[in-house]
Design a protein around this motif. Structure first.
Motif, PDB file in Angstrom:
ATOM      1  N   MET A   1       0.834  -1.208   0.000  1.00 23.15           N
ATOM      2  CA  MET A   1       0.000   0.000   0.000  1.00 23.15           C
ATOM      3  C   MET A   1       0.867   1.256   0.000  1.00 23.15           C
ATOM      4  N   LEU A   2       2.029   1.161   0.652  1.00 23.50           N
ATOM      5  CA  LEU A   2       2.916   2.314   0.696  1.00 23.50           C
ATOM      6  C   LEU A   2       3.422   2.658  -0.697  1.00 23.50           C
ATOM      7  N   SER A   3       3.799   1.615  -1.469  1.00 24.04           N
ATOM      8  CA  SER A   3       4.293   1.865  -2.822  1.00 24.04           C
ATOM      9  C   SER A   3       3.200   2.468  -3.697  1.00 24.04           C
ATOM     10  N   THR A   4       1.960   2.013  -3.524  1.00 25.20           N
ATOM     11  CA  THR A   4       0.852   2.587  -4.289  1.00 25.20           C
ATOM     12  C   THR A   4       0.633   4.044  -3.925  1.00 25.20           C
ATOM     13  N   THR A   5       0.721   4.360  -2.654  1.00 22.01           N
ATOM     14  CA  THR A   5       0.572   5.746  -2.217  1.00 22.01           C
ATOM     15  C   THR A   5       1.661   6.628  -2.814  1.00 22.01           C
ATOM     16  N   ARG A   6       2.873   6.124  -2.841  1.00 25.30           N
ATOM     17  CA  ARG A   6       3.974   6.886  -3.440  1.00 25.30           C
ATOM     18  C   ARG A   6       3.747   7.086  -4.931  1.00 25.30           C
ATOM     19  N   LEU A   7       3.228   6.054  -5.590  1.00 27.09           N
ATOM     20  CA  LEU A   7       2.943   6.170  -7.024  1.00 27.09           C
ATOM     21  C   LEU A   7       1.879   7.228  -7.278  1.00 27.09           C
ATOM     22  N   LEU A   8       0.851   7.265  -6.437  1.00 25.06           N
ATOM     23  CA  LEU A   8      -0.206   8.266  -6.588  1.00 25.06           C
ATOM     24  C   LEU A   8       0.351   9.672  -6.372  1.00 25.06           C
ATOM     25  N   ASP A   9       1.196   9.818  -5.366  1.00 26.34           N
ATOM     26  CA  ASP A   9       1.818  11.122  -5.132  1.00 26.34           C
ATOM     27  C   ASP A   9       2.690  11.536  -6.318  1.00 26.34           C
ATOM     28  N   PHE A  10       3.409  10.562  -6.875  1.00 26.89           N
ATOM     29  CA  PHE A  10       4.255  10.848  -8.032  1.00 26.89           C
ATOM     30  C   PHE A  10       3.414  11.289  -9.230  1.00 26.89           C
ATOM     31  N   LEU A  11       2.292  10.616  -9.460  1.00 20.50           N
ATOM     32  CA  LEU A  11       1.425  10.983 -10.584  1.00 20.50           C
ATOM     33  C   LEU A  11       0.833  12.373 -10.394  1.00 20.50           C
ATOM     34  N   ARG A  12       0.447  12.691  -9.159  1.00 20.73           N
ATOM     35  CA  ARG A  12      -0.125  14.007  -8.901  1.00 20.73           C
ATOM     36  C   ARG A  12       0.905  15.108  -9.126  1.00 20.73           C
ATOM     37  N   VAL A  13       2.109  14.890  -8.637  1.00 20.49           N
ATOM     38  CA  VAL A  13       3.171  15.874  -8.838  1.00 20.49           C
ATOM     39  C   VAL A  13       3.536  15.969 -10.320  1.00 20.49           C
ATOM     40  N   SER A  14       3.523  14.828 -11.006  1.00 24.93           N
ATOM     41  CA  SER A  14       3.862  14.816 -12.431  1.00 24.93           C
ATOM     42  C   SER A  14       2.892  15.659 -13.237  1.00 24.93           C
ATOM     43  N   LEU A  15       1.623  15.669 -12.835  1.00 24.77           N
ATOM     44  CA  LEU A  15       0.641  16.494 -13.543  1.00 24.77           C
ATOM     45  C   LEU A  15       1.018  17.967 -13.458  1.00 24.77           C
ATOM     46  N   HIS A  16       1.393  18.419 -12.268  1.00 22.39           N
ATOM     47  CA  HIS A  16       1.770  19.828 -12.107  1.00 22.39           C
ATOM     48  C   HIS A  16       3.068  20.145 -12.857  1.00 22.39           C
ATOM     49  N   VAL A  17       4.000  19.193 -12.852  1.00 22.52           N
ATOM     50  CA  VAL A  17       5.242  19.393 -13.601  1.00 22.52           C
ATOM     51  C   VAL A  17       4.947  19.478 -15.097  1.00 22.52           C
ATOM     52  N   LEU A  18       4.018  18.640 -15.565  1.00 19.41           N
ATOM     53  CA  LEU A  18       3.641  18.672 -16.979  1.00 19.41           C
ATOM     54  C   LEU A  18       3.055  20.025 -17.361  1.00 19.41           C
ATOM     55  N   VAL A  19       2.209  20.572 -16.501  1.00 18.59           N
ATOM     56  CA  VAL A  19       1.647  21.895 -16.771  1.00 18.59           C
ATOM     57  C   VAL A  19       2.764  22.933 -16.868  1.00 18.59           C
ATOM     58  N   ALA A  20       3.700  22.882 -15.930  1.00 18.14           N
ATOM     59  CA  ALA A  20       4.800  23.853 -15.932  1.00 18.14           C
ATOM     60  C   ALA A  20       5.645  23.723 -17.199  1.00 18.14           C
ATOM     61  N   VAL A  21       5.941  22.481 -17.602  1.00 22.48           N
ATOM     62  CA  VAL A  21       6.776  22.273 -18.786  1.00 22.48           C
ATOM     63  C   VAL A  21       6.059  22.757 -20.050  1.00 22.48           C
ATOM     64  N   LEU A  22       4.791  22.387 -20.202  1.00 22.17           N
ATOM     65  CA  LEU A  22       4.044  22.790 -21.398  1.00 22.17           C
ATOM     66  C   LEU A  22       3.835  24.307 -21.434  1.00 22.17           C
ATOM     67  N   LEU A  23       3.640  24.911 -20.268  1.00 21.17           N
ATOM     68  CA  LEU A  23       3.512  26.362 -20.234  1.00 21.17           C
ATOM     69  C   LEU A  23       4.824  27.027 -20.634  1.00 21.17           C
ATOM     70  N   ALA A  24       5.932  26.457 -20.181  1.00 21.70           N
ATOM     71  CA  ALA A  24       7.237  27.000 -20.552  1.00 21.70           C
ATOM     72  C   ALA A  24       7.486  26.868 -22.055  1.00 21.70           C
ATOM     73  N   VAL A  25       7.080  25.716 -22.618  1.00 20.02           N
ATOM     74  CA  VAL A  25       7.235  25.522 -24.066  1.00 20.02           C
ATOM     75  C   VAL A  25       6.432  26.563 -24.837  1.00 20.02           C
ATOM     76  N   GLY A  26       5.182  26.752 -24.419  1.00 17.26           N
ATOM     77  CA  GLY A  26       4.364  27.763 -25.085  1.00 17.26           C
ATOM     78  C   GLY A  26       4.911  29.160 -24.912  1.00 17.26           C
ATOM     79  N   LEU A  27       5.460  29.424 -23.728  1.00 18.27           N
ATOM     80  CA  LEU A  27       6.013  30.751 -23.463  1.00 18.27           C
ATOM     81  C   LEU A  27       7.234  31.023 -24.340  1.00 18.27           C
ATOM     82  N   MET A  28       8.058  29.991 -24.557  1.00 21.30           N
ATOM     83  CA  MET A  28       9.222  30.169 -25.427  1.00 21.30           C
ATOM     84  C   MET A  28       8.796  30.468 -26.855  1.00 21.30           C
ATOM     85  N   GLY A  29       7.728  29.779 -27.301  1.00 21.76           N
ATOM     86  CA  GLY A  29       7.223  30.069 -28.634  1.00 21.76           C
ATOM     87  C   GLY A  29       6.666  31.472 -28.737  1.00 21.76           C
ATOM     88  N   LEU A  30       6.000  31.924 -27.677  1.00 21.73           N
ATOM     89  CA  LEU A  30       5.443  33.270 -27.679  1.00 21.73           C
ATOM     90  C   LEU A  30       6.544  34.320 -27.658  1.00 21.73           C
TER      91      LEU A  30
END
Length: 224
Positions: A1-30
């Motif tokens: 259960m601990l490993s699953t909890t860590r995986l869920l935390d990783f996925l949640r953080v990854s979503l925010h990182v993805l937003v930051a990366v895609l926003l940065a990509v768009g900002l560079m294009g702009l």
């Protein structure tokens, strides 16, 4: 259960990182467009998007109390800002994928489908004209994958919550068993003490009776 909890935390953080990366990509294009026809003030909209997104995620992460309608209003504002970003630069279109994930997490099934279709329509409006079949297939596949990822995440979270509840129920049962065992031990100790007191008193009374009989015999001999 601990490993699953860590995986869920990783996925949640990854979503925010993805937003930051895609926003940065768009900002560079702009920024590249700013050298020609885009006004410098256009940089304000990506900054507003980043601030609104960050405020919502930080507020949720720290468990602050907020009205029930607040997450929906936040998603609507973020989505509206994204539409504005797409109108400024096509490079921001890929932010659609994390927005679809957020819609799937926050909304019920029918609203989730409607929001996903609307977000995909905006993305296709930006990429499809003059982009060929790949400009349609790419965002569509990405959107489907985003929906699948969210539902897989929710399934993992439901399983983790289930096992967490089972663990809590087991601990509660163990505590109840320990209390019952303690109560049984106390009752057994009381019964043992009661038997000892009873035996002691019985022995004392027997001794008194025997002593009384012996004294009675002695007195009888003296009188004779």
């Amino acid at each position: 259960m601990l490993s699953t909890t860590r995986l869920l935390d990783f996925l949640r953080v990854s979503l925010h990182v993805l937003v930051a990366v895609l926003l940065a990509v768009g900002l560079m294009g702009l920024v590249g467009q700013l050298r020609s026809d885009a006004p410098l003030a256009a940089l304000a909209l990506p900054l507003i998007f980043a601030c609104v997104y960050m405020v919502g995620t930080v507020w949720h992460f720290h468990g602050k109390d907020y009205p029930a309608w607040a997450p929906y209003a936040w998603l609507a504002v973020v989505s509206a800002l994204w539409v504005g970003l797409v109108q400024m630069s096509e490079d921001f279109v890929w932010l659609e994928f994390p927005l679809v994930m957020l819609a799937c997490v926050l909304l019920t099934t029918w609203w989730e489908l409607a929001a996903t279709a609307a977000l995909l329509a905006v993305a296709l409006t930006a990429t499809a004209p003059g982009g060929g079949p790949g400009a349609v297939i790419g965002p569509t596949i990405g959107t489907v994958l985003a929906v699948i990822i969210v539902h897989a995440y929710q399934a993992l979270r439901a399983e983790a919550d289930h096992y967490r509840q089972m663990a809590e129920d087991l601990k509660a049962a163990q505590r109840e068993a320990a209390k019952a065992e303690h109560a049984a031990g106390v009752a057994e100790e009381r019964a043992r003490l009661a038997r000892e007191v009873h035996d002691t008193m019985a022995q004392g009374l027997s001794s008194i009776v025997l002593l009384g009989r012996a004294m009675d015999k002695q007195l009888s001999l003296i009188h004779i």
